[in-house]
Design a protein around this motif. Structure first.
Motif, PDB file in Angstrom:
ATOM      1  N   GLU A 120      -5.317  -5.520  -3.520  1.00 17.68           N
ATOM      2  CA  GLU A 120      -5.888  -4.914  -2.320  1.00 17.68           C
ATOM      3  C   GLU A 120      -5.174  -3.612  -1.980  1.00 17.68           C
ATOM      4  N   ALA A 121      -3.852  -3.624  -2.071  1.00 23.42           N
ATOM      5  CA  ALA A 121      -3.069  -2.427  -1.778  1.00 23.42           C
ATOM      6  C   ALA A 121      -3.435  -1.285  -2.711  1.00 23.42           C
ATOM      7  N   GLY A 122      -3.680  -1.600  -3.981  1.00 22.20           N
ATOM      8  CA  GLY A 122      -4.057  -0.565  -4.935  1.00 22.20           C
ATOM      9  C   GLY A 122      -5.323   0.160  -4.528  1.00 22.20           C
ATOM     10  N   PHE A 123      -6.305  -0.585  -4.018  1.00 24.21           N
ATOM     11  CA  PHE A 123      -7.546   0.045  -3.574  1.00 24.21           C
ATOM     12  C   PHE A 123      -7.360   0.774  -2.246  1.00 24.21           C
ATOM     13  N   ARG A 124      -6.569   0.217  -1.342  1.00 29.75           N
ATOM     14  CA  ARG A 124      -6.362   0.885  -0.059  1.00 29.75           C
ATOM     15  C   ARG A 124      -5.604   2.203  -0.238  1.00 29.75           C
ATOM     16  N   ALA A 125      -4.708   2.248  -1.228  1.00 32.67           N
ATOM     17  CA  ALA A 125      -3.935   3.465  -1.476  1.00 32.67           C
ATOM     18  C   ALA A 125      -4.710   4.486  -2.292  1.00 32.67           C
ATOM     19  N   GLY A 126      -5.844   4.098  -2.874  1.00 37.04           N
ATOM     20  CA  GLY A 126      -6.583   4.991  -3.747  1.00 37.04           C
ATOM     21  C   GLY A 126      -6.043   5.036  -5.163  1.00 37.04           C
ATOM     22  N   TYR A 127      -5.049   4.191  -5.446  1.00 37.60           N
ATOM     23  CA  TYR A 127      -4.510   4.110  -6.808  1.00 37.60           C
ATOM     24  C   TYR A 127      -5.553   3.497  -7.736  1.00 37.60           C
ATOM     25  N   LEU A 128      -6.375   2.601  -7.184  1.00 40.58           N
ATOM     26  CA  LEU A 128      -7.469   1.969  -7.923  1.00 40.58           C
ATOM     27  C   LEU A 128      -8.800   2.337  -7.277  1.00 40.58           C
ATOM     28  N   ASP A 129      -9.847   2.316  -8.066  1.00 39.60           N
ATOM     29  CA  ASP A 129     -11.201   2.523  -7.563  1.00 39.60           C
ATOM     30  C   ASP A 129     -12.118   1.592  -8.356  1.00 39.60           C
ATOM     31  N   VAL A 130     -13.356   1.496  -7.939  1.00 37.06           N
ATOM     32  CA  VAL A 130     -14.336   0.715  -8.690  1.00 37.06           C
ATOM     33  C   VAL A 130     -15.633   1.509  -8.702  1.00 37.06           C
ATOM     34  N   HIS A 131     -16.308   1.485  -9.864  1.00 38.19           N
ATOM     35  CA  HIS A 131     -17.521   2.270 -10.045  1.00 38.19           C
ATOM     36  C   HIS A 131     -18.627   1.412 -10.645  1.00 38.19           C
ATOM     37  N   GLN A 132     -19.859   1.760 -10.288  1.00 35.73           N
ATOM     38  CA  GLN A 132     -21.019   1.260 -11.010  1.00 35.73           C
ATOM     39  C   GLN A 132     -21.567   2.412 -11.850  1.00 35.73           C
ATOM     40  N   THR A 183       0.832  -1.202   0.000  1.00 39.68           N
ATOM     41  CA  THR A 183       0.000   0.000   0.000  1.00 39.68           C
ATOM     42  C   THR A 183       0.865   1.250   0.000  1.00 39.68           C
ATOM     43  N   VAL A 184       1.949   1.224   0.760  1.00 39.02           N
ATOM     44  CA  VAL A 184       2.879   2.362   0.754  1.00 39.02           C
ATOM     45  C   VAL A 184       3.454   2.545  -0.650  1.00 39.02           C
ATOM     46  N   LEU A 185       3.880   1.453  -1.260  1.00 36.84           N
ATOM     47  CA  LEU A 185       4.456   1.544  -2.608  1.00 36.84           C
ATOM     48  C   LEU A 185       3.412   2.030  -3.621  1.00 36.84           C
ATOM     49  N   ALA A 186       2.180   1.537  -3.511  1.00 37.74           N
ATOM     50  CA  ALA A 186       1.134   1.960  -4.446  1.00 37.74           C
ATOM     51  C   ALA A 186       0.816   3.445  -4.298  1.00 37.74           C
ATOM     52  N   ALA A 187       0.847   3.927  -3.059  1.00 36.58           N
ATOM     53  CA  ALA A 187       0.544   5.339  -2.809  1.00 36.58           C
ATOM     54  C   ALA A 187       1.619   6.265  -3.354  1.00 36.58           C
ATOM     55  N   HIS A 188       2.823   5.721  -3.582  1.00 41.07           N
ATOM     56  CA  HIS A 188       3.943   6.549  -4.048  1.00 41.07           C
ATOM     57  C   HIS A 188       4.473   6.076  -5.398  1.00 41.07           C
ATOM     58  N   THR A 189       3.600   5.427  -6.184  1.00 41.46           N
ATOM     59  CA  THR A 189       4.038   4.844  -7.443  1.00 41.46           C
ATOM     60  C   THR A 189       4.724   5.869  -8.346  1.00 41.46           C
ATOM     61  N   ALA A 190       4.140   7.041  -8.460  1.00 36.56           N
ATOM     62  CA  ALA A 190       4.674   8.043  -9.377  1.00 36.56           C
ATOM     63  C   ALA A 190       6.046   8.551  -8.951  1.00 36.56           C
ATOM     64  N   GLU A 191       6.410   8.348  -7.666  1.00 31.79           N
ATOM     65  CA  GLU A 191       7.679   8.864  -7.149  1.00 31.79           C
ATOM     66  C   GLU A 191       8.789   7.823  -7.167  1.00 31.79           C
ATOM     67  N   LEU A 192       8.459   6.559  -7.418  1.00 34.74           N
ATOM     68  CA  LEU A 192       9.458   5.502  -7.302  1.00 34.74           C
ATOM     69  C   LEU A 192      10.490   5.555  -8.425  1.00 34.74           C
TER      70      LEU A 192
END
Length: 418
Positions: free
Chosen positions: A396-408, A103-112
């Motif tokens: 799971e980490a992607g959704f917890r970090a807000g990197y991913l979302d799901v919509h209806q 989750t930490v890595l997903a939240a900082h993907t653009a900075e890695l």
């Protein structure tokens, strides 16, 4: 978590896992430069990254243990984030709480990745194999590689509804014994959005194992459901017959582009992620063409931020290589722009619930871990089990970090007579 080689894990089978069994060749200079870049990036994150024999970096937080730094850096230096995933599969790194670390890595993907390397992504990032394009033939192969693994495998970690998409819970934390009800809640919301009831003609694109078709039929609808997975179709047909709905539900081994007829409602759950960006216009035009005037289309879609979607559009990832060949997650902007530019459909509603997907994935991941011996008994080796654990934790980490979302989504087709 399965232990890595240093803790007694079985080595990867080179015949089945050639890129995991063998550490890629990399010059000392490349490994050294990679190590410096990786350590610099990790040192700025709220993580504790402990390198065997090489100290600890990070600002504190979830622990990530690198057991074989040389192999870890060689893989990342030659294959980027694909190598990061393969290093986990090989047991060269691990984490007591993988979701927290990822989750930490997903939240900082653009900075890695340093900005200069980001701008040159097209030169160094691996690209999608041509044979994984989502043409009609390519889609059949891509879908089969994931969904035809084994119905028994999926049954080990899914609930009794065999629903393989985000549930909608009443509250958190979610509990396993409420997952089936939460899946029905999600399905019923989609059926309500599409106004499906007695006599409704429904086209479902992406059958899964048939639960949505069954609930639509129970409302009195007539359902034509399309799938490219033979395993899913066989079991879905069994479930339809057992429920007494064979007169209301037809399940066809058919690509969405081959669909014919007109329907009052089209429903598609987490299918667009398998369509591929180049075919999004075709997919949405199909929805438009299959809908009768006044019809409604209800979709559930995983999304990512638009900027990240653009940055990674051509990149071949670990998920592509090992889990979803040919897959690509859109942004909400991409979905809505495609619908506007290529169809006559109107966006009527969009609801986000990414936190619910994180909880759904947690329940699947925990269930998968509990059934590790049964997974092995089905013939899936330890490397596969680490692969699947990483996939579920990574998602799971992607959704917890807000990197991913799901919509209806609800899209409507105007009735010229109105």
């Amino acid at each position: 978590m399965d232990a890595g080689p240093s803790a007694g894990a079985a080595p990867a089978d080179p015949g089945r896992w050639p890129d995991v069994a063998v550490v890629p060749s990399a010059s000392r200079a490349r490994v050294a430069v990679t190590a410096a870049l990786v350590r610099r990036a990790l040192s700025r994150l709220p993580l504790r990254v402990r390198f065997d024999g090489g100290g600890t970096v990070g600002l504190g937080g979830p622990l990530l243990e690198v057991r074989d730094p040389a192999a870890f850096h060689a893989r990342i230096g030659t294959a980027g984030l694909v190598g990061f995933g393969e290093s986990y599969m090989a047991g060269e790194w691990d984490a007591p709480d993988p979701v927290a670390a990822l989750t930490v890595l997903a939240a900082h993907t653009a900075e890695l990745i340093p900005a200069p390397l980001q701008r040159l992504r097209g030169l160094w990032a691996p690209r999608h194999p041509r044979d994984e394009r989502n043409t009609p033939d390519g889609s059949r192969t891509n879908i089969s590689r994931h969904y035809d693994l084994s119905n028994d495998l999926f049954a080990l970690f899914l609930d009794d509804t065999l629903t393989y998409s985000s549930a909608v819970f009443r509250g958190f934390p979610a509990h396993w014994d409420r997952l089936a009800a939460a899946q029905h809640r999600k399905i019923d919301r989609l059926l309500d959005l599409a106004d499906i009831g007695a006599g409704t003609r429904v086209l479902e694109i992406g059958t899964g194992w048939g639960e949505l078709a069954l609930r639509a039929a129970a409302r009195g609808a007539r359902v034509t459901s399309l799938t490219l997975s033979r395993e899913q179709r066989d079991l879905a047909l069994e479930r339809v017959r057992a429920a007494g709905h064979a007169d209301r539900v037809s399940i066809e081994l058919c690509d969405y582009r081959e669909a014919r007829g007109q329907y009052d409602a089209v429903v598609s759950v987490e299918m667009i992620e398998a369509v591929g960006a180049e075919f999004w216009p075709v997919y949405f035009r199909t929805l438009d063409e299959r809908l009768a005037p006044g019809g409604r289309a209800a979709l559930q879609a995983i999304t990512m931020p638009h900027e990240r979607m653009l940055a990674t559009r051509s990149t071949f990832t670990w998920i592509h290589k090992y889990v979803f060949p040919g897959g690509f997650i859109p942004s909400t902007r991409a979905v809505e722009d495609t619908v506007r530019d290529h169809t006559g459909l109107r966006l009527a509603r969009r609801d986000a619930f990414g936190a619910h997907y994180a909880e759904t994935l947690r329940l699947w991941r925990e269930r998968f871990a509990e059934h590790a011996p049964q997974v092995g008994a089905l013939g899936f080796d330890e490397t596969f089990r680490r692969l699947w654990t990483f996939y579920l934790a990574y998602s799971e980490a992607g959704f917890r970090a807000g990197y991913l979302d799901v919509h209806q989504y609800l899209f409507t087709k105007e009735n010229p007579a109105s």
